[in-house]
Every structure is written in C-alpha cells, then in structure tokens.
Write a protein that holds these residues in place. Structure first.
Motif, mmCIF file in Angstrom:
data_model
loop_
_atom_site.group_PDB
_atom_site.id
_atom_site.type_symbol
_atom_site.label_atom_id
_atom_site.label_comp_id
_atom_site.label_asym_id
_atom_site.label_seq_id
_atom_site.Cartn_x
_atom_site.Cartn_y
_atom_site.Cartn_z
ATOM 1 N N ASP A 96 -5.538 -1.637 1.197
ATOM 2 C CA ASP A 96 -5.075 -2.853 2.054
ATOM 3 C C ASP A 96 -3.276 -2.528 2.076
ATOM 4 O OD1 ASP A 96 -7.857 -3.508 1.876
ATOM 5 O OD2 ASP A 96 -6.958 -5.226 0.099
ATOM 6 N N ARG A 97 -2.732 -2.161 0.950
ATOM 7 C CA ARG A 97 -1.101 -2.119 2.055
ATOM 8 C C ARG A 97 -1.013 -1.155 3.085
ATOM 9 N NH1 ARG A 97 3.383 -2.845 -0.698
ATOM 10 N NH2 ARG A 97 2.590 -4.703 -2.004
ATOM 11 N N CYS A 115 1.226 -0.808 -6.261
ATOM 12 C CA CYS A 115 -0.522 -1.185 -6.016
ATOM 13 C C CYS A 115 -0.517 -1.018 -7.108
ATOM 14 C CB CYS A 115 -1.092 -0.870 -4.689
ATOM 15 S SG CYS A 115 -0.425 -1.085 -3.110
ATOM 16 N N LYS A 146 -9.731 -1.750 -8.012
ATOM 17 C CA LYS A 146 -9.035 -2.400 -7.600
ATOM 18 C C LYS A 146 -7.959 -1.902 -6.970
ATOM 19 C CE LYS A 146 -7.268 -6.966 -9.335
ATOM 20 N NZ LYS A 146 -7.581 -7.767 -10.741
ATOM 21 N N VAL A 147 -7.438 -0.894 -7.970
ATOM 22 C CA VAL A 147 -6.161 -0.482 -7.694
ATOM 23 C C VAL A 147 -6.004 0.108 -6.115
ATOM 24 C CG1 VAL A 147 -4.334 1.220 -8.118
ATOM 25 C CG2 VAL A 147 -4.952 -0.329 -9.747
ATOM 26 N N HIS A 149 -8.674 0.146 -3.671
ATOM 27 C CA HIS A 149 -8.544 -0.828 -2.882
ATOM 28 C C HIS A 149 -7.487 -1.570 -2.489
ATOM 29 C CE1 HIS A 149 -12.199 -0.836 -1.610
ATOM 30 N NE2 HIS A 149 -13.069 -1.527 -3.053
ATOM 31 N N LYS A 150 -6.180 -2.124 -3.168
ATOM 32 C CA LYS A 150 -5.167 -2.584 -2.543
ATOM 33 C C LYS A 150 -4.340 -1.281 -2.634
ATOM 34 C CE LYS A 150 -4.414 -5.704 -7.079
ATOM 35 N NZ LYS A 150 -3.107 -5.967 -8.363
#
Length: 435
Positions: free
Chosen positions: A30-31, A148, A23-24, A26-27
């Motif tokens: 995205d950023r 993130c 999850k981290v 992927h964040k």
C-alpha cells in the motif's frame, strides 16, 4: 549480516504467525503505491529509465509483487507423506535463515522486490546490496518497510562497491542463500566465493541474448514491428529479457526491417523525466562507451548499421544513444553472441523453420525468446524447441507474477516471480514419526 542473523534467530519475524507477516507485506504494498511517483522519480534520477516505463515497471511492479507474496505465504503448506499406517511422515517448509540479495541498476525496485517479497514472506531475514549507480529507491523501500512494521534487523539495505560489499555477502559464513541478478562474470565470482565459504546456495539470473523470430505468416507485421521495437529499445535496451536478436524470414525481411526503421526513428530520446520522450538515458558513460564499441565490431564483421549507432548529444549533457538496428549479422558475429545491454538490435535472415530454431539456440544464453506466427502448430514446435526460460508468442514482454522468470545455460538458474520463487527461500525438513 549480524543484525539479520540475530533477527532471524530470535524469531521476531521468522516465528511470526503467517497472518501477521501477511499484514505487514500488504502495508508495504500500500505504501509503495501511495509513494509511486516519488519512488519512480528516485529511480529515474539514478538509472535514466523513461518516466512512463519507470512508473509502471518500478513501483507499480514492486507493489504488485509484495501483494502477490502477501497473499501466497499462507497458501503454501507442508505435506503428509503416503507412508505405512504406523508411521507419520511430514514434510515441512522452513525458512533458510539469512538471504543475501544483490540487484542490478536497470530496474532496482522491481528486481529488488522479486528477491525481497518471497524471502520475507517465508520468514527469512535479508541483506540487500543495490548497484553502485542505483540505490535511492531501495534505500527508501527499507525506510518504508520499517515504517510499516517490519521488525528491525529483518531487512538491511547496504550500499557499496561489488568488490567490497558484494564480496562480503558472497564470502560470508553467515549468509545461507545468495540471490543475484547481473552479469555472468560476477555470477562466476559469486559461485567461487560460495565454494570458498559455506557452500551457500546461489541463484543467478545472468541476462541473455534473446531471439525474436518473425515468420512470414505473422498475424500483423506492422504490429509485430511496433512491439519488437519496444522489446529492444525501451529503457535504452537495458532489460534482461530484451529481444536483442531479430530473426526474420527471408521473404519478409526487407519489408519488416523497413517497418522497424520507421518505428525506431519515430522514438524520441531525451530527458527521462520529460513525459514527451519515449526513451531515456543510458545508465552511465561506461555503459554508453561499451554500447558504441559494439558498433565498431559490427562494422568490422560486415554488419550494416541501417539506423542509429551514435550518441545523441543534449544541451543538458547526459548519456543518450539513438535506437540502433544492424542488419547482415551472422551467427559468428560478436553482435549475435554477446549481450550489449543497450538499444542495439541485430538482424539475421533465415529461410526455414529449422534454420530459425538453430539460430535461436545458437548462443550460450537462454533467458527469453519471441515467436511471431499465425500457425498454431509451428508456435508449439518453437516453444518446445527454443532453449529459453520464457517464450513469448505474438507478443513480447509483459508477463506478470503468476509465471516464473528464469533462464537456462549461461542465463543462470533458479526463478524469480510466481510460487516457484518461494522454493529458493525455504529448506525442506522431514519429520518421520513412529506412531
């Protein structure tokens, strides 16, 4: 290094569930995508890469790399060994601990992501040292990672000179693995430091002198010339896998060189933030002087500079070099054997496939290569015969995260990209259980 070790030992990241690490990451991807333009500009201000290439190769590639390893991290499992019925043999993949990463100035964000993403995916902590002349985008990446949700201490970006900061990483008893991209001379120093300290594993990508081989039966010589020009002149030749040695079959040599000259002279060199320019700046005055010194050596050895070979002066200043082609380069010439890391292409003529293969393998390097031919059997023979980690056929460059990048010989060891990169950042642990 102490912060990275503390973060690893208390398990704030290393013992986090794979789904949470995913999850981290992927964040972060995205950023990076959301800030792609500003990240690319930071990099261009540091290293002079033309903006069109920087946007794709730096944030574009880095985001894809973080996303690739985010998806991979929970797909890589341990093993159950085929043992006797009363024994259970398990092979586990455990994070190594603290990873030191030293990255170059030519593509800091892209190459930084090649080290960071797989190391973090496997649960390690990282201390990363950018190049002295290109740290802005990696410092911002560290901030992005913290924002993130990457826990404090898991990623540490530390600037400084190689002789001080890099040496501290290499000589530390608290760094378990060292991943490096850069020069062969520095790579040797890192290996020596490893021997003096804790025998940390060192993975070294040390550049190359990659052959790009054009046979007379290439499917489209004009297309081959266009791609070959990009393969050496993009980012002012400051690319590890640059096709810097052109080997051309004698029957098409003059025709193909004429096409290449046209391609080179059509490239606009100038301000890398101007989207109308095709090629940006050389990284530094020192690098430009080194590039130009090869012109003197080439001429002294009988090479003919058929285009370029000079500095391009701009009203705004800066370090710019004209795309350069040198013909009549023999196997024992410095321009054939030594990596320039600039927009300089050496051209050598060959008569037979066997001669082409001997010339291709005629240096100490073995990072990449290219082959242009319509003969499928010849293509397979050349792929098998060329000593290199990557062999392109009827193209040059552009391989994605699904395949590894690594060299042989003095181009180093270990691999970035693909699932194989994960092997650098894990230890294998056997559990032998009597039932």
């Amino acid at each position: 290094m102490a912060a990275a070790r503390a973060a690893f030992e208390d398990g704030r990241w290393s013992r986090l569930a794979p789904a949470a690490r995913k999850k981290v990451l992927h964040k972060i991807a995205d950023r990076i995508e959301a800030e792609a333009l500003s990240l690319a500009v930071l990099g261009v201000r540091d290293n002079g890469t033309e903006m069109g290439m920087a946007l794709k190769a730096e944030p574009g590639s880095a985001a894809g790399t973080f996303r690739y390893y985010a998806e991979a991290l929970d797909k890589v499992a341990g093993e159950v060994a085929p043992t006797a019925p009363d024994v259970l043999g398990l092979v586990q993949r455990a994070p190594v601990g603290v990873v030191g990463a030293i990255v170059p100035w030519n593509f800091p964000l892209m190459i930084g992501a090649w080290k960071l993403a797989p190391a973090l995916a496997m649960g390690n902590s990282v201390v990363l040292k950018p190049a002295e002349t290109a740290s802005l985008s990696l410092l911002r990446l560290a901030e992005i990672c913290a924002e993130c949700g990457l826990p404090d201490g898991v990623l540490n970006v530390v600037t400084g000179a190689g002789a001080e900061t890099g040496a501290a990483l290499a000589e530390s008893m608290g760094v378990d693995v060292l991943a490096f991209t850069g020069s062969g001379g520095t790579g040797r120093k890192l290996l020596e430091a490893s021997a003096r300290s804790n025998l940390k594993r060192c993975y070294l990508e040390l550049g190359g002198k990659s052959p790009n081989i054009v046979f007379a039966d290439a499917p489209d010589l004009r297309h081959a010339a266009k791609v070959s020009a990009a393969g050496i002149f993009r980012n002012s030749g400051q690319v590890c896998v640059a096709g810097s040695r052109l080997l051309v079959e004698a029957s098409v040599h003059d025709e193909f060189v004429a096409m290449l000259i046209n391609e080179a002279e059509a490239l606009r060199v100038g301000d890398p933030l101007d989207l109308g320019n095709h090629i940006g700046a050389v990284n530094s005055e020192d690098q430009l002087r080194r590039n130009l010194s090869f012109m003197d050596m080439a001429r002294a050895e009988g090479g003919q500079v058929v285009t370029g070979g000079n500095r391009i002066l701009q009203e705004s200043g800066g370090t710019y070099m004209a795309p350069t082609i040198v013909t009549h380069v023999a196997r024992d010439h410095a321009l054939f054997q030594r990596e320039v890391f600039g927009p300089v292409l050496s051209v050598t003529k060959f008569e037979t496939e066997e001669q082409a293969l001997a010339l291709a393998n005629g240096t100490d390097f073995g990072l990449a290569a290219g082959v242009w031919t319509a003969n499928l059997s010849r293509a397979h023979r050349m792929v098998a015969g060329i000593r290199a980690g990557v062999v392109h056929v009827n193209t040059y460059g552009g391989a994605d995260n699904t395949v590894p990048l690594g060299g042989v010989g003095q181009s180093g060891n270990g691999h970035d990209k693909s699932l194989h990169a994960l092997d650098k950042y894990v230890d294998l642990k056997t559990a032998w259980i009597q039932l």
